[in-house]
Design a protein around this motif. Sequence first.
Motif, PDB file in Angstrom:
ATOM      1  N   UNK A 143       0.872  -1.162   0.000  1.00  0.00           N
ATOM      2  CA  UNK A 143       0.000   0.000   0.000  1.00  0.00           C
ATOM      3  C   UNK A 143       0.913   1.217   0.000  1.00  0.00           C
ATOM      4  N   UNK A 144       0.660   2.166  -0.876  1.00  0.00           N
ATOM      5  CA  UNK A 144       1.549   3.315  -0.998  1.00  0.00           C
ATOM      6  C   UNK A 144       0.756   4.610  -1.136  1.00  0.00           C
ATOM      7  N   UNK A 145       1.417   5.687  -0.748  1.00  0.00           N
ATOM      8  CA  UNK A 145       0.854   7.027  -0.916  1.00  0.00           C
ATOM      9  C   UNK A 145       1.758   7.777  -1.880  1.00  0.00           C
ATOM     10  N   UNK A 146       1.178   8.350  -2.913  1.00  0.00           N
ATOM     11  CA  UNK A 146       1.992   8.995  -3.947  1.00  0.00           C
ATOM     12  C   UNK A 146       1.241  10.159  -4.578  1.00  0.00           C
ATOM     13  N   UNK A 147       2.010  11.028  -5.223  1.00  0.00           N
ATOM     14  CA  UNK A 147       1.400  12.132  -5.944  1.00  0.00           C
ATOM     15  C   UNK A 147       0.707  11.583  -7.188  1.00  0.00           C
ATOM     16  N   UNK A 148      -0.473  12.101  -7.464  1.00  0.00           N
ATOM     17  CA  UNK A 148      -1.243  11.596  -8.603  1.00  0.00           C
ATOM     18  C   UNK A 148      -0.473  11.765  -9.903  1.00  0.00           C
ATOM     19  N   UNK A 149      -0.264  10.680 -10.668  1.00  0.00           N
ATOM     20  CA  UNK A 149       0.420  10.789 -11.968  1.00  0.00           C
ATOM     21  C   UNK A 149      -0.348  11.694 -12.921  1.00  0.00           C
ATOM     22  N   UNK A 150       0.381  12.443 -13.722  1.00  0.00           N
ATOM     23  CA  UNK A 150      -0.257  13.390 -14.645  1.00  0.00           C
ATOM     24  C   UNK A 150      -1.239  12.705 -15.582  1.00  0.00           C
ATOM     25  N   UNK A 151      -0.990  11.451 -15.901  1.00  0.00           N
ATOM     26  CA  UNK A 151      -1.832  10.744 -16.871  1.00  0.00           C
ATOM     27  C   UNK A 151      -3.278  10.596 -16.418  1.00  0.00           C
TER      28      UNK A 151
END
Length: 211
Positions: A143-151
């Motif tokens: 499970x990870x938290x990340x910045x939303x990819x531009x795509x």
Amino acid sequence: MVIGLGRFGGAVALTLERMGHEVLGADTDPELVHEFAPQLTKVVEADCTNAASLKGLGVEDFEAAVVAIGTDIEASVLTVLALSDLGMTNIWAKATNDKHARILERTGATHVVFPEQRMGERVAHLLNGRLIDFIGFGDEFAIARLKAPEAIVGLPLMTSDCRKKFAVTVVGVKRGSEDFIHAVPDTLVFPDDELVVSGRIADIERFSAMN
């Protein structure tokens, strides 16, 4: 019951205490015993490799035991064996390597953890700068938290279809100071949103690399 009050065992004991559990902490180091005495339900200086000592501490009254002994592998194994011999059926033990883990399992440990290895993996994933937080599990799932990819920015989740296209599931969205949003098909992803996603580690890495 937490046996071994080093960094790992101490953190486990204090967290359990904060959660409202009664915790017996045990260690052979009198300085650690003195340090934790005001913070735990009870702290004792004891050699827990001895079944008689454990019995005297009333180990049968505890639902679970955590063997957090680090560098002394022999003491770690003997403690697990003593707990098992006394009928303890919920034993969590810290292992330093795979061989140590196999011995712990064979002597009665019901759960074996690798705190240093897990933290090393977590730090490695965070170092790439794309992941904000990361929790990996032993079966290559995370499970990870990340910045939303531009795509996928500007699209509702039903349109970006992350599960089908990228093999990850968006569990929720964190937007600025707003409360955590549980993801639904029509959740719209904004620029600078942070996503909580689940999936296989390799798939999460590929998804985060799309930034």
